[in-house]
Write an enzyme that holds these catalytic residues in place. Structure first.
Site, PDB file in Angstrom:
ATOM      1  N   ILE A   1     -38.260 -23.823  17.893  1.00  0.00           N
ATOM      2  CA  ILE A   1     -37.596 -24.800  18.299  1.00  0.00           C
ATOM      3  C   ILE A   1     -36.692 -25.588  17.103  1.00  0.00           C
ATOM      4  O   ILE A   1     -36.582 -25.083  15.972  1.00  0.00           O
ATOM      5  CB  ILE A   1     -38.984 -26.026  18.556  1.00  0.00           C
ATOM      6  CG1 ILE A   1     -39.894 -25.747  19.130  1.00  0.00           C
ATOM      7  CG2 ILE A   1     -38.115 -26.779  18.694  1.00  0.00           C
ATOM      8  CD1 ILE A   1     -41.092 -26.063  18.981  1.00  0.00           C
ATOM      9  N   HIS A   2     -35.263 -25.603  17.943  1.00  0.00           N
ATOM     10  CA  HIS A   2     -33.971 -25.842  16.698  1.00  0.00           C
ATOM     11  C   HIS A   2     -33.467 -26.664  18.155  1.00  0.00           C
ATOM     12  O   HIS A   2     -34.473 -27.394  19.239  1.00  0.00           O
ATOM     13  CB  HIS A   2     -33.199 -24.193  16.303  1.00  0.00           C
ATOM     14  CG  HIS A   2     -32.849 -23.789  18.215  1.00  0.00           C
ATOM     15  ND1 HIS A   2     -31.690 -23.764  18.532  1.00  0.00           N
ATOM     16  CD2 HIS A   2     -33.375 -22.436  18.581  1.00  0.00           C
ATOM     17  CE1 HIS A   2     -31.595 -22.701  19.504  1.00  0.00           C
ATOM     18  NE2 HIS A   2     -32.339 -22.006  19.341  1.00  0.00           N
ATOM     19  N   THR A   3     -32.143 -26.812  17.542  1.00  0.00           N
ATOM     20  CA  THR A   3     -31.212 -27.900  18.546  1.00  0.00           C
ATOM     21  C   THR A   3     -31.608 -27.701  20.037  1.00  0.00           C
ATOM     22  O   THR A   3     -31.722 -28.714  20.844  1.00  0.00           O
ATOM     23  CB  THR A   3     -30.146 -27.931  17.720  1.00  0.00           C
ATOM     24  OG1 THR A   3     -29.734 -28.722  16.724  1.00  0.00           O
ATOM     25  CG2 THR A   3     -29.176 -29.686  17.875  1.00  0.00           C
TER      26      THR A   3
END
Length: 86
Positions: free
Chosen positions: A14-16
């Site tokens: 989970i990143h931006t």
């Protein structure tokens, strides 16, 4: 209250970009959304809090929803997490 557990399968976790996708869906629901992972518990409607989980590929994330649409929210958000794209 509804609870679902999902293992992150997205190679980059989970990143931006996927985080924005999740938070956007979470905000559509009336229910509160709490995520639990890596010993942390955060507000699932906050991108910064979501990123603070440090959820990488293989991380088990538990979604807890409370409110009028809790079952619907938990099911949809579990689907979103299970199918994150880079």
């Amino acid at each position: 209250m509804a609870t679902k557990t999902v293992v992150i399968t997205n190679d980059t976790g989970i990143h931006t970009r996927p985080g924005n996708e999740f938070v956007g869906e979470a905000k559509k629901f009336e229910s509160t959304v709490t995520l639990k992972a890596n010993g942390k518990e955060i507000n699932g409607k906050s991108l910064l809090k979501l990123l603070s989980l440090g959820a990488k590929k293989g991380t088990e994330v538990t979604i807890v929803t409370e409110g009028a649409d809790a079952d619907k929210a938990a099911a949809k958000l579990a689907d979103v997490l299970a199918n994150l794209k880079d």
